[in-house]
Scaffold this motif. Sequence first.
Motif: not given
Length: 298
Positions: A175-204
């Motif tokens: 893994c990368n030696p990054v030590d500050d979350v403000a400099r982190a490149l973060v990957a994510t994904g989304f559900s196919y269920a509309p309600h879960r997608r809505e909440r996932q979008g808010a979290l992003v």
Amino acid sequence: MPDTPDSRPSTLSPDVTTDPALLREIAVSVAAEAAGHVRARRPDLFPPADTGTDRVGAVRTKSTDTDPVTVADTETEDLIRRLLTRLRPGDAILGEEGGAHTGSSGVRWVVDPIDGTVNFVYGIPAYAVSVAAQVGGRSVAGAVVDVAAGDVYSAARGRGATRTDVGGAVTRLRCNPVDDVARALVATGFSYAPHRRERQGALVAGLLPRVRDIRRIGAAALDLCMVASGRVDAHYEHGLQPWDWAAGALIAAEAGAWVQLPAGAGDAGEITVAAAPGIATQLADLFAALGADAPIQA
């Protein structure tokens, strides 16, 4: 450097051993053969539009109208099951398309024939075959093949993780030696269920101002391998199923990542996380502050 059976395949034979090194070798062999099938089938199923070839019947839907499965998904899982049954006749198998098949050996194979089916359908080069061996519900060996790139990611518990490129060059993953979350490149994904997608979008929306940036590749297994290889610093997603993370999470962990796995099936909406160790605590605290550590029901 540990042995890299993914770069030196041997003749495989049925065996009831639970040795992670042998199981890794089998996972690599099976995943690579399955990836070859996926690679060969795509132009048959999705020829260029200007050829006039009929694509009807190549795609159907599963959980929602936006959740596709293709002929190649089912064909490839059938191939994987045949290979594993021949090599390991006493093992159980859990697959995304074909469900569970019981076994008596204590080993269970968890397989995703095409992780990133939407990308596969659209011709976006980010889809993978994932094959993992579990003992007691815990992944001990696994392989993820990036079908388009030809890269083979693999790991065995306690023996590290590697990437073997299409030319056969082997790289030990860290893994990368990054030590500050403000400099982190973060990957994510989304559900196919509309309600879960809505909440996932808010979290992003809450997360985006607090990290370097967000990436959405569309294949969780590849995201987890990207954490392992340092192409991203973290990956998180709610509602992943075991076949989504069984191989990739082990690869990330063996590359030094902090990994949090759901306790049950993805239907409960629990979070899966893999992060570079230097940002693990900060990211966990940030998720807690945003409420991202709570399950998101579909």
